[in-house]
Scaffold this motif. Structure first.
Motif, PDB file in Angstrom:
ATOM      1  N   ALA B   7       0.835  -1.201   0.000  1.00 59.83           N
ATOM      2  CA  ALA B   7       0.000   0.000   0.000  1.00 59.83           C
ATOM      3  C   ALA B   7       0.871   1.252   0.000  1.00 59.83           C
ATOM      4  CB  ALA B   7      -0.902  -0.018   1.214  1.00 59.83           C
ATOM      5  N   VAL B  27       6.249   3.741   0.491  1.00 60.53           N
ATOM      6  CA  VAL B  27       5.791   2.349   0.525  1.00 60.53           C
ATOM      7  C   VAL B  27       6.663   1.567   1.496  1.00 60.53           C
ATOM      8  CG1 VAL B  27       4.815   2.351  -1.797  1.00 60.53           C
ATOM      9  CG2 VAL B  27       7.223   1.722  -1.482  1.00 60.53           C
ATOM     10  N   ARG B  28       6.090   0.521   2.072  1.00 59.60           N
ATOM     11  CA  ARG B  28       6.844  -0.272   3.042  1.00 59.60           C
ATOM     12  C   ARG B  28       6.725  -1.742   2.693  1.00 59.60           C
ATOM     13  NH1 ARG B  28       4.905  -0.053   9.109  1.00 59.60           N
ATOM     14  NH2 ARG B  28       3.445  -1.577   8.288  1.00 59.60           N
ATOM     15  N   GLU B  30       7.363  -5.755   2.421  1.00 62.58           N
ATOM     16  CA  GLU B  30       7.747  -6.702   3.472  1.00 62.58           C
ATOM     17  C   GLU B  30       8.459  -7.920   2.924  1.00 62.58           C
ATOM     18  OE1 GLU B  30       4.474  -7.511   6.086  1.00 62.58           O
ATOM     19  OE2 GLU B  30       4.529  -5.470   6.880  1.00 62.58           O
ATOM     20  N   ASN B  31       8.561  -8.038   1.604  1.00 59.71           N
ATOM     21  CA  ASN B  31       9.397  -9.109   1.068  1.00 59.71           C
ATOM     22  C   ASN B  31      10.208  -8.575  -0.105  1.00 59.71           C
ATOM     23  OD1 ASN B  31       7.821  -9.679  -1.469  1.00 59.71           O
ATOM     24  ND2 ASN B  31       6.257 -10.081   0.071  1.00 59.71           N
ATOM     25  N   TRP B  32      11.329  -9.221  -0.354  1.00 64.02           N
ATOM     26  CA  TRP B  32      12.271  -8.673  -1.332  1.00 64.02           C
ATOM     27  C   TRP B  32      11.717  -8.675  -2.749  1.00 64.02           C
ATOM     28  CZ3 TRP B  32      15.659  -5.363  -0.056  1.00 64.02           C
ATOM     29  CH2 TRP B  32      16.316  -5.431   1.175  1.00 64.02           C
ATOM     30  N   SER B  33      10.807  -9.613  -3.042  1.00 61.98           N
ATOM     31  CA  SER B  33      10.309  -9.613  -4.414  1.00 61.98           C
ATOM     32  C   SER B  33       9.475  -8.361  -4.691  1.00 61.98           C
ATOM     33  CB  SER B  33       9.529 -10.897  -4.708  1.00 61.98           C
ATOM     34  OG  SER B  33       8.448 -11.009  -3.828  1.00 61.98           O
ATOM     35  N   LEU B  69      10.570   2.393   2.204  1.00 63.33           N
ATOM     36  CA  LEU B  69      11.023   2.132   3.566  1.00 63.33           C
ATOM     37  C   LEU B  69      11.572   0.714   3.647  1.00 63.33           C
ATOM     38  CD1 LEU B  69       8.122   3.563   5.772  1.00 63.33           C
ATOM     39  CD2 LEU B  69      10.199   4.699   4.986  1.00 63.33           C
ATOM     40  N   ARG B  72      11.315  -3.058   7.403  1.00 62.62           N
ATOM     41  CA  ARG B  72      10.895  -4.444   7.685  1.00 62.62           C
ATOM     42  C   ARG B  72      11.945  -5.471   7.235  1.00 62.62           C
ATOM     43  NH1 ARG B  72       5.196  -4.498  10.072  1.00 62.62           N
ATOM     44  NH2 ARG B  72       5.538  -2.504  11.041  1.00 62.62           N
ATOM     45  N   PHE B  73      13.015  -4.987   6.625  1.00 64.55           N
ATOM     46  CA  PHE B  73      14.112  -5.908   6.252  1.00 64.55           C
ATOM     47  C   PHE B  73      15.184  -5.810   7.331  1.00 64.55           C
ATOM     48  CE2 PHE B  73      11.950  -4.733   2.358  1.00 64.55           C
ATOM     49  CZ  PHE B  73      11.563  -5.991   1.926  1.00 64.55           C
ATOM     50  N   ASP B  74      14.846  -6.367   8.468  1.00 67.58           N
ATOM     51  CA  ASP B  74      15.693  -6.172   9.647  1.00 67.58           C
ATOM     52  C   ASP B  74      16.120  -7.515  10.221  1.00 67.58           C
ATOM     53  OD1 ASP B  74      13.201  -6.967  10.445  1.00 67.58           O
ATOM     54  OD2 ASP B  74      13.069  -5.596  12.141  1.00 67.58           O
ATOM     55  N   ARG B  75      16.514  -8.412   9.311  1.00 72.10           N
ATOM     56  CA  ARG B  75      16.823  -9.770   9.775  1.00 72.10           C
ATOM     57  C   ARG B  75      18.318 -10.069   9.743  1.00 72.10           C
ATOM     58  NH1 ARG B  75      11.950 -11.623   5.910  1.00 72.10           N
ATOM     59  NH2 ARG B  75      13.258 -10.376   4.543  1.00 72.10           N
ATOM     60  N   GLU B  89      20.579  -8.047   6.987  1.00 72.11           N
ATOM     61  CA  GLU B  89      19.858  -7.229   6.022  1.00 72.11           C
ATOM     62  C   GLU B  89      20.085  -5.749   6.302  1.00 72.11           C
ATOM     63  OE1 GLU B  89      16.231  -9.993   4.460  1.00 72.11           O
ATOM     64  OE2 GLU B  89      15.823  -8.827   6.259  1.00 72.11           O
TER      65      GLU B  89
END
Lengths: 251, 456
Positions: B7, B27-28, B30-33, B69, B72-75, B89
C-alpha cells in the motif's frame, strides 16, 4: 505455562504479527520453527531467529490451499525435531484479499476463504489429533475483529475469520479435556501491510505489543484475547448496534 | 490499483531536521520480491530507499515516484562468534545489533551520535564516529554488500569484486540502488564502559593543541565547542577523550556483568517547541552553563557506551526542540593546512550573526577511502541551526567561505549546498558519475538531494 524448550511451529510467519510472535516465543526459550508461502523470506526469518536466540530454527514451505501437503508438513517438523516433537502450533496465515473483486469473482472469494478458513481447518485437523493423542500442546489461532460482525467493506474476509473463530471455539471445547489449550486471538488495527497507508486507521498497535499480549494470554491460560485489550469494548459496542441501524451504516 | 506490491502512504515526509518537507508517496514492502518489482517497473527519478530517516536534510525523501522504507528488512542472516563476521539485512539498526551482540562481547566498530540508524543508511552516508582518527569510517568494517541496481539485477560487491559499485555505493547516498544485505565485522569488547577524560580549553588554539597532544592515546576524541564565545574566548571548548575499559578493571569490578547495558527510560518531546525558546540569549546561557559545569580543568570518570556514544537518544524526537520550522545540522571538514583559519572564520561568522547552536562539535578526522565519503584528514565542525529567516543567505555566504578554505560539507546533513559547490567539494565525483551511468543510466534512483545537487 513455561515455554522453555517447547517446540513451536508458526504458520504464515512472514506476517508482521507472526514474526513478532515467533520472536516473543523464542525470547521465552522456545524452539521456534517457521513456515509460509514464500520460502526465501521464511528462510530469512528462520536464520534471524537462529542468530538472535542462538537456536536451530527450521524453515518450511506451507501453502494454505494445498491441503494434501499439510499432514506431511507436521510430520516433517516433528521428525526433524527429534525428541522435542511438537508442543505448539500458531496459525497466523490468511489474506485480506480484494473484497471488490470477490463480490463479482467467486474464485477470488474462494481463495480468501481457503487461505483464512479452509486451510486452517485442514492443518488443524491433523494438529488437533496429534495434540489430543499426545495429551498436551497448544494452538494459537489469529482470527480478527473483522470476524465479529459482517460489514460491507470486508465481509468475505470477515466471514472466513468469523468461521475460523467458531471452529477454534469448538476445537477448544473438544480438546480441553485432553489438556490442549486453544487460544483465539482477535487483533484490532495493527501496524502491518494490511493497515499501512490506509485511511481511517486509529489506535494502531505495534506487532511487538500484540505479540506480547498473545504470549501473556498463553501463559495465563486464556481462551479468547482481543489485542490491544480495548478492542473487546469497541467490538462489544459494534456488536450491540441493532441490525436495522447497523445495516444502514457505512462501515 | 496504484501498485500491487504494497500500500502507498501519501503525505508529507522529511529527514530528521524536518526541513525541507516534500509530498511523498511512501511504501513499506515486506518481502524482497516486492522491492524487485518497484525497481523493475520504475521510471526515471523514481526511487529512493529510506532506513530510519535519520539523515538531517533531503537525502531520504523524494517527491517524484516512491520512497521505499526498508525497516521491515531487519533480519540477521548469520554470525561467526570467532571472527565477529556478521551477515545481515540492510534495514537492521545499530540499536538491534547492540541489543543482540553486546552481551556476547561484540559491538559495531563505528557508531555515530545515534544508534537509531540502519546499516544500509550507515553505508550510504558512510558514517563516522568519535574514533575516526584511529579506525576510519563505517565502511572500513564492511566487507561486501549486495545492491539491487536499476536493471533489477542483484550485484554483490566488495573491494575485490565489482569494486566500482562498492566505492560508488559507499557514501553514495542511496543513488546507486538498494542495498539488500551486508557483510560486516563487529569488534570484540570486554565491557560496555568507557573511561573518559574531559579537559577544558580556553580557546581554539588551546583545543587544537590538546587534540595534537592527546589524540594518539585515546580511542575516542571529540570536543564540545561554545560557538557563541567571541574575542579571546573564540573556540572555548571541552575536549572529551575516552578509552574502552577492560574486563578486570577496578572501576567496573562491582558490576555483575560488564557487558550488560541497562535499559534506559526515554523521555519524549511531545510537541514542537515555540520559536522564541532557542534564541541567542537562551543558547548563550545554556552554553555558558555547560562550560561552567566543568568545574576543574581536568575531569575523569566512567560512562557506559549508551550515554557516552548516544547521549541524545535518551530524548525521543529531540528534533522537535527546534520548533516546527525545523533545523539544519551543518557539518564541514577542512584540510589540516587550512583548519585553524577556517574554523576561526566560521566561528566568528556564527557568533557575530547570532546563528547559535546547542551543540557545536569539533573533531579531527584521520585518512579515509571512498569517493563520496565525507571524512578526510583535518578538523570537522558541526553546528545545529534552527530554520529562520535569513538562513539561506547565511548558508550561501558560508558555502563560499568553506570553498575558499578547501572545505567540504557532509551530504547526510545537508539541505542547502549548491550543485557547483558540491562538485568542487567532492573531486572524485567524476569517477562516481561513470559508475552511476553504468549501473543506472536512466537515473532510476533519485532523491530530493540528488535533484538539488543535479546528480544523475
Amino acid at each position: 505455562m513455561d515455554l522453555k524448550d517447547k517446540s513451536i511451529l508458526v504458520l504464515g510467519a512472514t506476517s508482521s504479527i507472526a514474526r513478532a510472535l515467533a520472536e516473543e516465543l523464542a525470547k521465552q526459550g522456545a524452539h521456534v520453527h517457521v513456515a509460509g508461502r514464500n520460502l526465501t523470506e521464511i528462510e530469512r526469518i528462520a536464520n534471524d531467529l537462529s542468530v538472535r536466540y542462538q537456536q536451530q530454527s527450521t524453515a518450511h514451505s506451507f501453502q494454505a490451499a494445498d491441503f494434501k501437503s499439510h499432514e506431511t508438513l507436521l510430520n516433517q517438523v516433528e521428525s526433524k525435531n527429534g525428541k522435542h516433537g511438537l508442543d505448539g502450533l500458531v496459525v497466523a496465515f490468511g489474506e485480506l484479499g480484494d473484497q471488490i473483486e470477490a463480490q463479482s469473482e467467486f474464485e477470488q472469494a474462494k481463495s480468501i476463504i481457503d487461505s483464512n478458513f479452509t486451510g486452517a481447518v485442514s492443518i488443524l485437523t491433523h494438529a488437533a489429533n496429534h495434540f489430543e493423542k499426545q495429551g498436551h500442546g497448544f494452538i494459537i489461532g489469529i482470527a480478527s475483529v473483522a470476524g465479529d460482525r459482517g460489514r460491507q467493506s470486508n465481509y468475505i474476509y470477515g466471514s472466513a475469520k468469523g468461521a475460523f473463530a467458531l471452529f477454534l471455539q469448538g476445537l477448544r471445547n473438544r480438546l480441553c479435556k485432553s489438556g490442549v489449550q486453544v487460544i483465539t486471538v482477535k487483533p484490532g488495527f495493527v501496524d502491518t501491510k494490511m493497515t499501512y497507508g490506509r485511511q481511517g486507521m486509529f489506535l494502531v498497535a505495534s506487532p511487538e505489543a500484540v505479540a506480547q499480549d498473545i504470549v501473556k494470554a498463553l501463559k495465563a491460560n486464556k481462551q479468547v484475547v482481543y489485542t490491544p485489550w480495548f478492542w473487546q469494548w469497541i467490538m462489544l459496542i459494534i456488536k450491540t448496534i441493532p441490525e436495522p441501524i447497523f445495516m444502514k451504516m457505512k462501515m | 490499483m496504484q501498485n500491487q506490491w504494497s500500500a502507498v502512504n501519501s503525505g508529507p515526509l522529511t529527514g530528521w531536521g524536518r526541513y525541507p518537507v516534500v509530498a511523498a508517496k511512501t511504501v513499506r514492502p515486506e518481502n524482497w520480491s516486492a522491492v524487485d518489482n518497484y525497481v523493475k517497473n520504475a521510471n526515471s527519478d523514481a526511487l529512493i530507499a529510506r532506513g530510519m530517516g535519520r539523515s538531517y536534510g533531503d537525502a531520504s525523501i523524494n517527491d517524484n515516484g516512491y520512497t521505499i522504507l526498508l525497516e521491515r528488512f531487519d533480519r540477521f542472516i548469520s554470525f561467526d562468534n570467532n571472527s565477529g563476521d556478521l551477515h545481515l539485512e540492510s534495514g537492521v539498526t545499530l540499536d538491534e545489533i547492540i541489543n543482540v551482540f553486546a552481551l556476547r562481547g561484540w559491538f559495531p566498530a563505528v557508531v555515530p551520535g545515534t544508534k537509531y540508524v540502519t546499516v544500509g543508511g550507515a553505508i550510504a552516508a558512510d558514517i563516522h564516529g568519535k574514533n575516526h582518527h584511529r579506525d576510519g569510517s563505517f565502511c572500513n568494517f564492511v566487507k561486501a554488500f549486495t545492491v539491487i541496481v536499476a536493471s533489477g539485477e542483484r550485484v554483490l560487491c566488495s573491494r575485490q569484486e565489482n569494486s566500482d559499485l562498492f566505492w560508488a555505493t559507499v557514501g553514495g547516498m542511496g543513488l546507486t540502488g538498494i542495498i539488500t544485505d551486508v557483510h560486516m565485522t563487529l569488534k570484540p569488547i570486554e565491557s560496555v564502559y568507557v573511561e573518559k577524560t574531559e579537559i577544558k580549553a580556553k580557546n581554539l588554539d588551546a583545543v587544537m593543541s590538546l587534540f595534537d597532544e592527546h589524540e594518539k592515546n585515546y580511542q575516542y576524541s571529540v570536543a564540545w565547542i561554545d560557538c557563541l564565545a567571541r574575542g579571546n574566548d573564540l573556540g572555548r571548548s571541552i575536549l572529551m577523550l575516552g578509552n574502552s575499559i577492560a574486563k578486570g578493571d577496578e572501576r567496573i569490578k562491582h558490576l555483575s556483568n560488564p557487558l550488560s547495558l541497562k535499559e534506559k527510560r526515554q523521555i519524549q518531546v511531545p510537541i514542537d517547541s515555540p520559536d522564541w525558546l532557542l534564541n541567542s540569549f537562551t543558547m548563550g546561557t545554556f552554553n555558558s552553563l555547560f562550560y561552567a559545569k566543568q568545574m576543574s580543568n581536568h575531569h575523569e570518570g566512567i560512562a557506559d557506551f549508551e550515554s557516552y556514544f548516544f547521549p541524545l537518544d535518551a530524548i525521543g524526537s529531540w528534533n522537535r526542540l527546534y520548533g516546527k520550522r525545523g533545523f539544519i545540522q551543518h557539518q564541514t571538514v577542512f584540510p589540516e593546512e587550512t583548519s585553524r583559519e577556517a574554523l576561526k572564520t566560521l566561528l566568528t561568522m556564527s557568533s557575530e550573526n547570532g546563528w547559535g547552536s546547542f551543540l557545536a562539535v569539533l573533531k579531527r578526522f584521520g585518512p579515509q577511502d571512498g569517493w563520496l565519503s565525507f571524512p578526510r584528514p583535518g578538523y570537522t565542525l558541526t553546528l545545529d541551526i534552527a530554520v529562520k529567516d535569513g538562513l539561506f543567505e547565511f548558508l550561501k555566504e558560508l558555502e563560499s567561505v568553506i570553498l575558499n578554505y578547501g572545505g567540504r560539507i557532509y551530504l547526510a546533513k545537508d539541505a542547502f549546498l549548491s550543485a557547483e559547490g558540491f562538485r568542487k567539494m567532492y573531486p572524485r565525483f567524476n569517477d562516481w558519475q561513470k559508475v552511476k551511468a553504468k549501473y543506472d543510466p536512466k537515473n532510476t534512483f533519485s532523491s530530493h538531494l540528488s535533484q538539488r545537487l543535479e546528480i544523475r
